[in-house]
Scaffold this active site. Structure first.
Site, PDB file in Angstrom:
ATOM      1  N   VAL A 178       0.838  -1.209   0.000  1.00 63.13           N
ATOM      2  CA  VAL A 178       0.000   0.000   0.000  1.00 63.13           C
ATOM      3  C   VAL A 178       0.866   1.250   0.000  1.00 63.13           C
ATOM      4  O   VAL A 178       0.672   2.160  -0.815  1.00 63.13           O
ATOM      5  CB  VAL A 178      -0.951   0.004   1.220  1.00 63.13           C
ATOM      6  CG1 VAL A 178      -1.667   1.363   1.337  1.00 63.13           C
ATOM      7  CG2 VAL A 178      -1.988  -1.100   1.095  1.00 63.13           C
ATOM      8  N   PHE A 220      -8.298   1.398  -1.409  1.00 54.31           N
ATOM      9  CA  PHE A 220      -9.158   0.344  -1.958  1.00 54.31           C
ATOM     10  C   PHE A 220      -8.396  -0.437  -3.019  1.00 54.31           C
ATOM     11  O   PHE A 220      -8.876  -0.658  -4.125  1.00 54.31           O
ATOM     12  CB  PHE A 220     -10.442   0.944  -2.536  1.00 54.31           C
ATOM     13  CG  PHE A 220     -11.292   1.657  -1.517  1.00 54.31           C
ATOM     14  CD1 PHE A 220     -12.164   0.952  -0.712  1.00 54.31           C
ATOM     15  CD2 PHE A 220     -11.198   3.025  -1.350  1.00 54.31           C
ATOM     16  CE1 PHE A 220     -12.951   1.604   0.241  1.00 54.31           C
ATOM     17  CE2 PHE A 220     -11.971   3.696  -0.404  1.00 54.31           C
ATOM     18  CZ  PHE A 220     -12.853   2.981   0.394  1.00 54.31           C
ATOM     19  N   ARG A 271      -6.538  -3.658  -4.688  1.00 56.71           N
ATOM     20  CA  ARG A 271      -6.566  -5.121  -4.729  1.00 56.71           C
ATOM     21  C   ARG A 271      -5.155  -5.626  -4.976  1.00 56.71           C
ATOM     22  O   ARG A 271      -4.489  -5.169  -5.921  1.00 56.71           O
ATOM     23  CB  ARG A 271      -7.471  -5.608  -5.859  1.00 56.71           C
ATOM     24  CG  ARG A 271      -8.938  -5.244  -5.722  1.00 56.71           C
ATOM     25  CD  ARG A 271      -9.664  -5.481  -7.023  1.00 56.71           C
ATOM     26  NE  ARG A 271      -9.145  -4.622  -8.093  1.00 56.71           N
ATOM     27  CZ  ARG A 271      -9.412  -4.783  -9.381  1.00 56.71           C
ATOM     28  NH1 ARG A 271     -10.153  -5.794  -9.782  1.00 56.71           N
ATOM     29  NH2 ARG A 271      -8.910  -3.945 -10.282  1.00 56.71           N
ATOM     30  N   ALA A 281     -17.337 -18.760  -7.872  1.00 53.22           N
ATOM     31  CA  ALA A 281     -17.201 -19.738  -6.794  1.00 53.22           C
ATOM     32  C   ALA A 281     -15.766 -20.268  -6.747  1.00 53.22           C
ATOM     33  O   ALA A 281     -15.111 -20.421  -7.780  1.00 53.22           O
ATOM     34  CB  ALA A 281     -18.167 -20.896  -7.006  1.00 53.22           C
ATOM     35  N   GLY A 282     -15.284 -20.517  -5.551  1.00 49.83           N
ATOM     36  CA  GLY A 282     -13.912 -21.005  -5.404  1.00 49.83           C
ATOM     37  C   GLY A 282     -13.677 -21.552  -4.016  1.00 49.83           C
ATOM     38  O   GLY A 282     -14.602 -22.017  -3.337  1.00 49.83           O
ATOM     39  N   GLY A 304      -9.025 -14.847   0.978  1.00 53.86           N
ATOM     40  CA  GLY A 304      -7.871 -14.837   1.868  1.00 53.86           C
ATOM     41  C   GLY A 304      -7.164 -13.512   1.754  1.00 53.86           C
ATOM     42  O   GLY A 304      -7.757 -12.505   1.381  1.00 53.86           O
ATOM     43  N   CYS A 325      -6.484  -8.479   3.737  1.00 53.43           N
ATOM     44  CA  CYS A 325      -7.570  -7.530   3.983  1.00 53.43           C
ATOM     45  C   CYS A 325      -8.870  -8.175   4.438  1.00 53.43           C
ATOM     46  O   CYS A 325      -9.322  -7.943   5.553  1.00 53.43           O
ATOM     47  CB  CYS A 325      -7.825  -6.691   2.726  1.00 53.43           C
ATOM     48  SG  CYS A 325      -6.436  -5.630   2.268  1.00 53.43           S
ATOM     49  N   ARG A 379      -1.010 -14.922   3.130  1.00 49.54           N
ATOM     50  CA  ARG A 379      -1.753 -14.745   4.373  1.00 49.54           C
ATOM     51  C   ARG A 379      -3.203 -15.207   4.207  1.00 49.54           C
ATOM     52  O   ARG A 379      -3.880 -14.800   3.281  1.00 49.54           O
ATOM     53  CB  ARG A 379      -1.715 -13.271   4.811  1.00 49.54           C
ATOM     54  CG  ARG A 379      -0.380 -12.842   5.390  1.00 49.54           C
ATOM     55  CD  ARG A 379      -0.311 -11.370   5.650  1.00 49.54           C
ATOM     56  NE  ARG A 379      -0.190 -10.593   4.406  1.00 49.54           N
ATOM     57  CZ  ARG A 379      -0.023  -9.275   4.366  1.00 49.54           C
ATOM     58  NH1 ARG A 379       0.028  -8.581   5.483  1.00 49.54           N
ATOM     59  NH2 ARG A 379       0.091  -8.662   3.204  1.00 49.54           N
TER      60      ARG A 379
END
Length: 424
Positions: free
Chosen positions: A11, A152, A154, A252-253, A257, A260, A328
């Site tokens: 970030v 914000f 990703r 779907a998965g 994780g 965040c 993580r």
């Protein structure tokens, strides 16, 4: 404008190089020698596509520097962005230790008016805490303002998100600070929301929690689709075309994780409980997410006659999503832990993540002799593999697609037994 970024993770570093692109001068402050050394040499110590190119560009142009000198960095910059980590504590709350340390250092060393910006994801009310921490360390009464300006970004798409944000949130009641922030962001073409700091902080938590809810919704629905012999991808497409719902975060998965969603959802749950209003929907979002890798394991066991012991399982992908090296809260690691408990023989591969020396270097090495292959991360290179030529390497032609990234009909034509999430 002279900007100080405290905390040089993905970030902080991304924010810094973007401000350089907008014509500002940036100083990156961190206390970690190895991080500073790498960044000074134009090298990222983490994986984030595109950021290293801009970093090198602005180091060469002398628009960005990196330092460990806290006092000098605070005194020589007008705007200070706090971009340090706020990890989940043992009680589920966000740990603000690093934020407090930065705030107290600012109070100790500041010499003129400063705008202090919390970019880190922090609980509602943190701006007030930061104000108090700064004031408690001041020798005199030097004026300052604290602004909430959440990110914000990703992981894997941070550069694109920073260059082209959907919105910019400025949380402060100070007209002076608002003016400074709008000058900082004057070259961005997106809505700018001016609000109070508490509202800004809640917007960040609410946004991440809502997206996590969409993921858990489609994942739980996929379990029902399995039983009813319905392809969940068709359902996702059908509901995603409704503009009120949208297609994003409806794949779907194996669950969400990263740094965040897990942390932020849990922090908002704790905030709600402390204020006497439990968020039961979000509590179930977490429950579904925790169970999703285990649900997939049970599906795999059914294909393997209910037994994983001594079965060689090839795991493709270790990061929690493609285009990042962040593991993580990765569903892949949860799945590997379960496989280990079932006494399976595990072989793992990832294009970027390197966890230990026993990890396989190539896909071919990973799947050689495998009783089954599990795709855990949606790396594009896995989608582009020549599965026809890889098939003879496997002991059994079983593929379990935890990201629904391959074409089930095509894989079956190639002679594979194929199982996905929400594929009967």
């Amino acid at each position: 404008m002279n900007i100080l970024i405290v905390g040089t993770g993905y970030v902080g570093t991304t924010t810094g190089v973007i401000f350089c692109e907008m014509g500002h001068r940036v100083t990156g402050l961190d206390l970690d020698d190895s991080k500073i050394q790498a960044l000074q040499n134009g090298k990222l110590y983490f994986y984030e596509p595109g950021v290293e190119v801009l970093l090198t560009k602005h180091i060469q142009a002398q628009n960005i520097i990196f330092t460990k000198n806290t006092e000098k960095a605070i005194q020589e910059n007008d705007v200070i962005f706090i971009c340090v980590g706020t990890p989940k504590g043992t009680d589920g709350k966000a740990d603000l230790t690093f934020v407090r340390n930065v705030a107290e250092s600012i109070g100790q060393y500041m010499n003129t008016y400063k705008v202090i910006v919390t970019k880190s994801t922090v609980p509602v009310g943190t701006a007030e805490l930061v104000t108090g921490w700064i004031a408690s360390k001041q020798a005199g009464q030097i004026p300052f303002d604290v602004v909430s300006n959440p990110e914000f970004l990703r992981e894997g798409s941070a550069l694109q998100d920073a260059l082209h944000p959907d919105r910019i949130i400025i949380g402060t009641e100070s007209e002076t600070a608002k003016s400074v922030m709008k000058e900082l962001y004057q070259n961005f073409r997106c809505p700018i929301i001016e609000t109070k700091a508490k509202v800004s902080e809640m917007i960040k938590y609410a946004a991440n929690s809502f997206l996590a809810m969409k993921i858990s919704f489609i994942n739980e629905l996929a379990r029902v689709c399995d039983q009813l012999e319905i392809n969940v991808n068709d359902v996702s497409k059908g509901i995603g075309l409704d503009h009120r719902i949208g297609p994003q975060f409806l794949r779907a998965g194996m669950g969400y994780g990263g740094s965040c969603f897990p942390k932020d959802v849990n922090a908002l749950i704790q905030t709600a409980k402390e204020n006497g209003h439990p968020l039961t929907i979000l509590e179930n979002v977490v429950k579904v997410n925790d169970e999703q890798p285990l649900f997939f394991i049970e599906k795999i066991k059914r294909y393997l006659d209910g037994e994983l012991k001594n079965k060689t399982i090839a795991v493709l992908g270790l990061s929690f999503k493609a285009d990042t090296d962040d593991t993580r809260e990765s569903p892949s690691l949860k799945l590997i832990e379960k496989l280990a408990k079932e006494k399976a023989v595990i072989k793992a591969h990832d294009p970027v993540v390197k966890l230990d020396a026993s990890q396989c270097r190539t896909v071919e090495e990973t799947i050689a002799g495998a009783d089954a292959v599990i795709i855990c991360t949606d790396w594009e290179q896995y989608k582009q593999l020549d599965w026809k030529s890889l098939k003879p390497l496997m002991k059994a032609p079983l593929i379990f697609d935890g990201r629904n990234m391959l074409d089930p009909d095509e894989m079956k034509k190639l002679g594979f037994k194929y199982g996905g999430i929400g594929h009967f």
